[in-house]
Design a protein around this motif. Structure first.
Motif, PDB file in Angstrom:
ATOM      1  N   SER A 424      -8.063  -3.090   0.303  1.00 28.73           N
ATOM      2  CA  SER A 424      -6.909  -2.472  -0.351  1.00 28.73           C
ATOM      3  C   SER A 424      -6.632  -1.147   0.330  1.00 28.73           C
ATOM      4  N   GLY A 425      -5.380  -0.737   0.290  1.00 27.77           N
ATOM      5  CA  GLY A 425      -5.033   0.519   0.931  1.00 27.77           C
ATOM      6  C   GLY A 425      -5.168   0.427   2.432  1.00 27.77           C
ATOM      7  N   GLY A 426      -5.723   1.472   3.051  1.00 29.00           N
ATOM      8  CA  GLY A 426      -5.941   1.480   4.496  1.00 29.00           C
ATOM      9  C   GLY A 426      -4.652   1.333   5.277  1.00 29.00           C
ATOM     10  N   ARG A 427      -4.775   0.668   6.431  1.00 29.53           N
ATOM     11  CA  ARG A 427      -3.645   0.537   7.338  1.00 29.53           C
ATOM     12  C   ARG A 427      -2.517  -0.311   6.740  1.00 29.53           C
ATOM     13  N   ALA A 428      -2.848  -1.169   5.812  1.00 28.01           N
ATOM     14  CA  ALA A 428      -1.815  -1.997   5.188  1.00 28.01           C
ATOM     15  C   ALA A 428      -0.737  -1.144   4.531  1.00 28.01           C
ATOM     16  N   LEU A 429      -1.091   0.078   4.128  1.00 27.20           N
ATOM     17  CA  LEU A 429      -0.109   0.950   3.487  1.00 27.20           C
ATOM     18  C   LEU A 429       1.046   1.310   4.428  1.00 27.20           C
ATOM     19  N   LEU A 430       0.788   1.233   5.735  1.00 27.64           N
ATOM     20  CA  LEU A 430       1.842   1.545   6.704  1.00 27.64           C
ATOM     21  C   LEU A 430       2.968   0.519   6.663  1.00 27.64           C
TER      22      LEU A 430
END
Length: 553
Positions: A424-430
């Protein structure tokens, strides 16, 4: 001002390089006196350390032994405070010495480029003290040394041409060059198995000899660019690199998203293999996101991986696609579905090239900066509210500041989650806003009617609107975002698209997005500005209802 009067020096170690007889010692002493800082002659320091003269060290132990000792002395001197350092003519030829100097942030190298005829006159009475001139014709020796050394001398930060001028004039020329020299801002990307720098500043293409060439793994490199960028910036880059011994081969592609295809990938790959490459051949991307993504994927897959350098020429590429190592091409089923993670060895973001961009391209890049603030940096979003207009008006100082801020933000995310593997979070937030944006782009077939950044601008509104609809975010934050986008005349709603789209078609595209998993789409949503999170439990009927509310059919 007299060359002997004192004034504040540049806050760095000034290192003079050049052939013997170029005047490094004399000019160095005068320059140090002008700035009121120490002068150090490396030959003198080597003699002190060895307890013998340079000539004796050469005759008794050879040049290789001398260069190793010279390296150790220079490496020690680089840890001193501000000074003017005059090096021996061959010091810069030692790769270890060059690397040590480059790795010291406070240094500035100055090549004193003096004609051979002038040097011969200066050395007429001192040839016996020059080991390399004692056994051969001086002119032949100096000509040979110039041929060997000039391509490496050209990698200095500054080149000062100096001939028959007086020493005072020479010092003034060096001083003027130092005052005009502004080091690029440096954002360091440190990953588990690889590190590189993003260099940000003006006129970096003109300084490619010192900034880019040291990163080439061999003398031959391929530049991949497009037919729009090449006439604007290729000549500047080629001219800068022509002073070195590096050879460039240029490969051009048509501009536009259509070039990110298997067909163009195959054509370029066949050309590379036919022209001849090896594992040390560097691929250089000169262009926007399309060029960077395609060239990066070629670098990732040719011979199982080639060195790669990014020179992004759009604001969007400088703040987003050139940073982080995502490369790829499009497939019929969707955007960027064929690709690889392949980190560059260097990103050279010359903000001067942004002056050639129309406002529409600046808007496209600016949307990614706004996205960064929305994800996890309220301070950056507030900066956008205050300075966004200046960025879109082409204010050079604000453009450079914006690029730096966005790169620092993205680097922080990428460093924590290089391959988007965090649960969850991490680079996926981009990917905030991108699920909607990619669907919009697919409906316009990547034909230029809708730029990626324009789609992202609308996608940001949609992501926050969905967050409000689901009860995750306050409506006041959506109003704040919309007010900012409207104030800058940026696209905000699906009604701003070239023509209306069908909600069912957009959802179909979303289901083919690479972020979809087991029939579910991972959306990036917001608890508010600066508070992004990922969520996979979204009822698509809610998404469809929102799309219809926003003007889709």
């Amino acid at each position: 001002m007299s060359a002997l009067s004192k004034e504040s020096p540049p806050p760095r170690i000034i290192i003079l390089i050049g052939l013997m007889g170029a005047g490094k010692t004399t000019l160095g002493r005068l320059l140090a006196q002008r700035y009121g800082i120490p002068f150090i002659d490396t030959d003198v320091e080597v003699e002190k350390a060895a307890g013998a003269s340079v000539a004796d060290i050469f005759s008794q132990h050879g040049e290789a032994f001398f260069r190793e000792g010279e390296y150790r002395v220079i490496n020690r001197l680089l840890n001193t405070g501000p000074c003017v350092l005059a090096t021996g003519g061959g010091a810069w030829m030692n790769e270890k010495t060059r690397q040590a100097i480059r790795n010291t942030p406070s240094t500035c190298t100055v090549w004193l480029h003096v004609p051979v005829d002038v040097i011969l006159k200066r050395l007429h009475h001192s040839r016996n003290t020059r080991p390399l001139l004692q056994h051969q014709d001086p002119r032949d020796t100096l000509t040979r040394l110039a041929h060997q050394r000039y391509p490496l001398y050209a990698q200095a930060n500054i080149t000062v041409h100096f001939g028959e001028e007086s020493m005072d004039q020479g010092v003034q020329a060096i001083h003027d060059a130092l005052q005009n020299f502004i080091p690029p801002q440096r954002v360091h990307v440190h990953l588990s198995h690889h590190s590189y720098d993003i260099l940000i500043g003006s006129a970096l293409l003109e300084r490619a000899a010192s900034l880019l060439v040291p990163h080439l793994k061999s003398r031959h490199a391929f530049i991949i660019t497009d037919e729009t960028v090449a006439p604007l910036h290729l000549k500047t880059l080629e001219s800068a690199i022509s002073t070195t011994d590096s050879h460039l081969t240029i490969l051009r592609i048509p501009p536009g998203e259509g070039s990110k295809s298997l067909q163009h990938y195959s054509t370029l790959m066949e050309k590379l293999l036919t022209l001849g490459i090896d594992r040390h051949t560097t691929i250089i991307a000169l262009g926007g996101g399309v060029v960077g993504d395609l060239a990066g994927f070629i670098a990732a897959t040719a011979l199982r991986g080639l060195p790669f350098i990014q020179i992004p020429t759009t604001l969007l590429a400088q703040v987003d696609s050139s940073v982080g190592g995502k490369t790829g091409i499009n497939a019929t089923a969707g955007k960027n579905l064929i690709g690889a993670f392949w980190q560059p060895h260097l990103v050279l973001a010359d903000t001067n090239v942004l002056t050639t961009l129309p406002r529409r391209q600046l808007v496209a890049g600016y949307a990614e900066i706004v996205k960064s603030g929305l994800i996890a940096d309220l301070t950056l979003f507030e900066w956008c509210e205050h300075h966004g207009q200046a960025v879109l008006d082409g204010d050079h100082e604000k453009l450079e500041e914006a690029v730096h801020k966005a790169c620092v933000f993205k680097t922080r995310i990428v460093t924590q989650d290089e391959r988007e593997q965090a649960s969850s979070g991490g680079r996926a937030l981009l990917n905030l806003g991108h699920t909607f944006a990619h669907a919009f782009e697919a409906e316009f077939h990547y034909d230029g009617r809708l730029l990626h950044g324009e789609a992202v601008s609308i996608g940001l509104h949609m992501a926050l609107a969905l967050s409000v609809r689901m009860g995750f975010a306050p409506k006041k934050d959506l109003i704040r975002l919309d007010n900012h986008l409207h104030a800058l005349s940026m696209p905000c709603h699906p009604s701003d698209l070239p023509h209306p789209l069908k909600a069912d078609d957009l959802i179909a595209h979303m289901m083919h997005d690479k972020k979809a998993y087991d029939g579910r789409i991972k959306f990036v949503l917001l608890h508010g500005i600066g508070k992004a999170f990922t969520h996979s439990d979204i009822n698509m009927t809610e998404v469809k209802a929102l799309l219809k509310e926003e003007g889709c059919l």
